[in-house]
Design an enzyme around this catalytic site. Sequence first.
Site, PDB file in Angstrom:
ATOM      1  N   GLY A  12       0.830  -1.204   0.000  1.00  0.00           N
ATOM      2  CA  GLY A  12       0.000   0.000   0.000  1.00  0.00           C
ATOM      3  C   GLY A  12       0.864   1.253   0.000  1.00  0.00           C
ATOM      4  N   ASP A  13       0.223   2.403  -0.222  1.00  0.00           N
ATOM      5  CA  ASP A  13       0.893   3.712  -0.206  1.00  0.00           C
ATOM      6  C   ASP A  13       2.005   3.829  -1.237  1.00  0.00           C
ATOM      7  OD1 ASP A  13      -0.775   4.390   1.919  1.00  0.00           O
ATOM      8  OD2 ASP A  13       0.645   3.612   3.401  1.00  0.00           O
ATOM      9  N   LYS A  16      -0.536   5.224  -5.641  1.00  0.00           N
ATOM     10  CA  LYS A  16      -1.619   4.900  -6.582  1.00  0.00           C
ATOM     11  C   LYS A  16      -2.448   6.134  -6.928  1.00  0.00           C
ATOM     12  CE  LYS A  16      -3.115   1.903  -3.565  1.00  0.00           C
ATOM     13  NZ  LYS A  16      -2.006   1.904  -2.601  1.00  0.00           N
ATOM     14  N   GLY A  40      -5.838   5.871   1.809  1.00  0.00           N
ATOM     15  CA  GLY A  40      -5.546   7.305   1.761  1.00  0.00           C
ATOM     16  C   GLY A  40      -4.737   7.542   0.503  1.00  0.00           C
ATOM     17  N   HIS A  41      -5.353   8.113  -0.513  1.00  0.00           N
ATOM     18  CA  HIS A  41      -4.695   8.299  -1.808  1.00  0.00           C
ATOM     19  C   HIS A  41      -4.438   9.792  -2.021  1.00  0.00           C
ATOM     20  CE1 HIS A  41      -6.542   4.234  -3.280  1.00  0.00           C
ATOM     21  NE2 HIS A  41      -5.716   4.101  -2.257  1.00  0.00           N
ATOM     22  N   GLN A 224      -5.034  -0.280  -1.043  1.00  0.00           N
ATOM     23  CA  GLN A 224      -4.047  -1.140  -0.382  1.00  0.00           C
ATOM     24  C   GLN A 224      -3.050  -1.683  -1.413  1.00  0.00           C
ATOM     25  OE1 GLN A 224      -7.689  -1.856   0.759  1.00  0.00           O
ATOM     26  NE2 GLN A 224      -7.131  -0.012   1.864  1.00  0.00           N
ATOM     27  N   THR A 239      -5.325  -6.776   4.907  1.00  0.00           N
ATOM     28  CA  THR A 239      -6.655  -6.187   5.033  1.00  0.00           C
ATOM     29  C   THR A 239      -7.670  -7.284   4.671  1.00  0.00           C
ATOM     30  OG1 THR A 239      -7.998  -4.241   4.548  1.00  0.00           O
ATOM     31  CG2 THR A 239      -6.793  -5.200   2.677  1.00  0.00           C
ATOM     32  N   THR A 300      -3.904   8.231   6.128  1.00  0.00           N
ATOM     33  CA  THR A 300      -5.184   8.043   6.800  1.00  0.00           C
ATOM     34  C   THR A 300      -5.032   8.194   8.308  1.00  0.00           C
ATOM     35  OG1 THR A 300      -6.045   6.656   5.051  1.00  0.00           O
ATOM     36  CG2 THR A 300      -7.040   6.345   7.197  1.00  0.00           C
TER      37      THR A 300
HETATM   38  P1  GDP Z   1      -1.427   5.614  -2.253  1.00  0.00           P
HETATM   39  O1  GDP Z   1      -2.157   5.175  -1.046  1.00  0.00           O
HETATM   40  O2  GDP Z   1      -0.832   4.470  -3.009  1.00  0.00           O
HETATM   41  O3  GDP Z   1      -2.219   6.510  -3.140  1.00  0.00           O
HETATM   42  O4  GDP Z   1      -0.183   6.471  -1.737  1.00  0.00           O
HETATM   43  P2  GDP Z   1      -0.216   7.605  -0.577  1.00  0.00           P
HETATM   44  O5  GDP Z   1      -0.887   8.801  -1.096  1.00  0.00           O
HETATM   45  O6  GDP Z   1      -0.727   7.018   0.687  1.00  0.00           O
HETATM   46  O7  GDP Z   1       1.329   7.821  -0.342  1.00  0.00           O
HETATM   47  C1  GDP Z   1       2.164   8.226  -1.383  1.00  0.00           C
HETATM   48  C2  GDP Z   1       2.839   9.535  -0.969  1.00  0.00           C
HETATM   49  O8  GDP Z   1       3.921   9.788  -1.835  1.00  0.00           O
HETATM   50  C3  GDP Z   1       1.928  10.735  -1.091  1.00  0.00           C
HETATM   51  O9  GDP Z   1       2.299  11.688  -0.124  1.00  0.00           O
HETATM   52  C4  GDP Z   1       2.239  11.266  -2.497  1.00  0.00           C
HETATM   53  O10 GDP Z   1       1.974  12.653  -2.649  1.00  0.00           O
HETATM   54  C5  GDP Z   1       3.709  10.993  -2.566  1.00  0.00           C
HETATM   55  N1  GDP Z   1       4.249  10.734  -3.907  1.00  0.00           N
HETATM   56  C6  GDP Z   1       3.707  10.014  -4.938  1.00  0.00           C
HETATM   57  N2  GDP Z   1       4.585   9.922  -5.963  1.00  0.00           N
HETATM   58  C7  GDP Z   1       5.683  10.613  -5.572  1.00  0.00           C
HETATM   59  C8  GDP Z   1       6.960  10.848  -6.185  1.00  0.00           C
HETATM   60  O11 GDP Z   1       7.261  10.399  -7.279  1.00  0.00           O
HETATM   61  N3  GDP Z   1       7.859  11.578  -5.459  1.00  0.00           N
HETATM   62  C9  GDP Z   1       7.585  12.082  -4.228  1.00  0.00           C
HETATM   63  N4  GDP Z   1       8.512  12.762  -3.597  1.00  0.00           N
HETATM   64  N5  GDP Z   1       6.395  11.855  -3.627  1.00  0.00           N
HETATM   65  C10 GDP Z   1       5.474  11.122  -4.275  1.00  0.00           C
HETATM   66  P1  IMO Z   2      -3.787   2.696   0.573  1.00  0.00           P
HETATM   67  O1  IMO Z   2      -4.949   2.437  -0.343  1.00  0.00           O
HETATM   68  C1  IMO Z   2      -1.196   1.034   3.650  1.00  0.00           C
HETATM   69  C2  IMO Z   2      -3.049  -1.750   6.508  1.00  0.00           C
HETATM   70  C3  IMO Z   2      -3.223  -1.328   7.951  1.00  0.00           C
HETATM   71  C4  IMO Z   2      -3.066  -2.679   8.636  1.00  0.00           C
HETATM   72  C5  IMO Z   2      -3.770  -3.629   7.674  1.00  0.00           C
HETATM   73  C6  IMO Z   2      -5.223  -3.931   8.037  1.00  0.00           C
HETATM   74  O2  IMO Z   2      -3.656   4.095   1.022  1.00  0.00           O
HETATM   75  O3  IMO Z   2      -2.535   2.124   0.018  1.00  0.00           O
HETATM   76  P2  IMO Z   2      -7.477  -2.533   7.915  1.00  0.00           P
HETATM   77  O4  IMO Z   2      -7.872  -1.256   8.569  1.00  0.00           O
HETATM   78  O5  IMO Z   2      -7.540  -2.516   6.426  1.00  0.00           O
HETATM   79  O6  IMO Z   2      -8.197  -3.730   8.490  1.00  0.00           O
HETATM   80  O7  IMO Z   2      -5.923  -2.735   8.320  1.00  0.00           O
HETATM   81  O8  IMO Z   2      -3.736  -2.988   6.409  1.00  0.00           O
HETATM   82  N1  IMO Z   2      -3.652  -0.824   5.512  1.00  0.00           N
HETATM   83  C7  IMO Z   2      -2.939  -0.037   4.702  1.00  0.00           C
HETATM   84  N2  IMO Z   2      -1.606   0.183   4.620  1.00  0.00           N
HETATM   85  N3  IMO Z   2      -2.030   1.628   2.780  1.00  0.00           N
HETATM   86  C8  IMO Z   2      -3.362   1.408   2.832  1.00  0.00           C
HETATM   87  O9  IMO Z   2      -4.202   1.888   1.897  1.00  0.00           O
HETATM   88  C9  IMO Z   2      -3.877   0.564   3.846  1.00  0.00           C
HETATM   89  N4  IMO Z   2      -5.113   0.168   4.186  1.00  0.00           N
HETATM   90  C10 IMO Z   2      -4.965  -0.696   5.201  1.00  0.00           C
HETATM   91  O10 IMO Z   2      -2.225  -0.419   8.343  1.00  0.00           O
HETATM   92  O11 IMO Z   2      -1.721  -3.039   8.680  1.00  0.00           O
HETATM   93 MG    MG Z   3      -2.194   5.526   1.016  1.00  0.00          MG
END
Ligand code: GDP
Ligand code: IMO
Ligand code: MG
Length: 428
Positions: A12-13, A16, A40-41, A224, A239, A300
């Site tokens: 995750g994170d 995306k 959290g996107h 995720q 998850t 998130t």
């Molecule tokens: P997601 O859950 O997969 O959508 O990812 P998140 O938003 O939770 O976490 C990705 C983080 O990296 C966010 O703060 C984005 O703004 C940041 N991000 C995404 N691509 C880049 C990149 O190429 N460089 C940098 N520095 N930050 C990035």
């Molecule tokens: P995005 O879409 C990263 C993790 C939680 C925990 C496990 C189970 O932003 O990538 P839950 O509340 O789903 O039952 O928690 O999954 N988790 C994530 N980790 N990015 C996420 O979403 C996540 N959504 C859940 O931290 O370890």
């Molecule tokens: Mg995220």
Amino acid sequence: MSVTIVVGAQWGDEGKGKIVDFLTESADIVARYQGGHNAGHTVVINNEKYVLHLIPSGILHKDTVCVIGNGVVVEPAALLEEMTGLQKRGIRVSENLLLGKSAHLIMPYHLALDKASEKSKGKKCIGTTGRGIGPTYVDKMARTGIRVGDLLDPDIFREKVETNLKHINFLMKNLYHAPAFSAKKICQEYEEYGRRLKRHIADTDLIVNRAIAEGKNVLLEGAQGTLLDIDHGTYPYVTSSNSIAGGACTGLGIGPTKITGVIGVVKAYTTRVGSGPFPTEISDATGEQLRSRGGEFGATTGRPRRCGWLDVVILRHAAMINGLSGMAITKLDILDGLDTIKICTGYRYKGKLFETFPKEMEIIENCKPVYEEIRGWDTSTLGIKEFRKLPVQARAYIKRIEDLTGIKAHIISTGQKRDELIKIRTPF
Ligand code: GDP
Ligand code: IMO
Ligand code: MG
């Protein structure tokens, strides 16, 4: 015409949200297929930052239809709050947001059960986001769930809540020693949500399939990541949904023959939030440096993300399980200035080398990663938009990831902002 899935390749994170927002430029529909507001996107446009939890990351493009599919679990108050938050910032959220009738509702007791279950696990807790995700999917599978469509019929809704509360309140009183839930209060609260959400509730399976039949460009947004998938992740530290590409078919009602591509989003290193094994985790200053430079704190929950080196064993697993047709490699800029960069190519456990992702938690927890090292680069990659302008070592790093996974990089992201990326190939 294209029906492309965007899926997280790690825990995750991966970024995306940014990739979906970028690809939405050419998409007619963007649809979320699983998970809930545990996601959290993040999307950054100019200097404005938006964090989407339930609403697809395509919403910032005003002419795109955004769909929350049947596979998503929806907390109506969280959804309404997100909608209002966006509207206040001038983002259009009206007929362009559709909510599937068969999506399951997160109820107040699901949140209580999530928290109680985590507490009872003590040190072995999963580290969930506390959003009630697991218990809601449990009820879905137990066939006692309440769905978005039920909001439209208060009598049916009340009957379901009353039936469920008989069991839930027994648990609350006797197992968790917590206050009971009132059916009347829940029904009043949800009736109001139903009134406010009514105009968005739709047969999203029909809408998405019609768009596909008309040759439109459809983007399917995973939440995720592969290793948090209930079947193919690091169970039980996962998850409760199928976050892999296959989840897009069940979570929206699209036949597998309609999918034209799957883009795996790969962070240039690895992060994980919550408990569970993480073979390439770095616990020294380099890990701390990645966390602070990469801003690795949950979008998130705000929790610090655990950081580690890129793990190709995981990426090969993600490539296979999702049938990846391309990669979007993100956060390359965060590696700027490192002397050496490590890539994990295998795990060693009790003298044996594993190059495919093991199913046994014992092995994943206790293996030693096998690394190859490449030289880093000392100039900045931030905001670079052309592959040839990347430092030679950064190009070598990308090439090495491609060679080790057998998957080509279609996009390379070099910064948080919408336009900070290298476009090599797009699905549309
Ligand atoms: P997601 O859950 O997969 O959508 O990812 P998140 O938003 O939770 O976490 C990705 C983080 O990296 C966010 O703060 C984005 O703004 C940041 N991000 C995404 N691509 C880049 C990149 O190429 N460089 C940098 N520095 N930050 C990035
Ligand atoms: P995005 O879409 C990263 C993790 C939680 C925990 C496990 C189970 O932003 O990538 P839950 O509340 O789903 O039952 O928690 O999954 N988790 C994530 N980790 N990015 C996420 O979403 C996540 N959504 C859940 O931290 O370890
Ligand atoms: Mg995220």
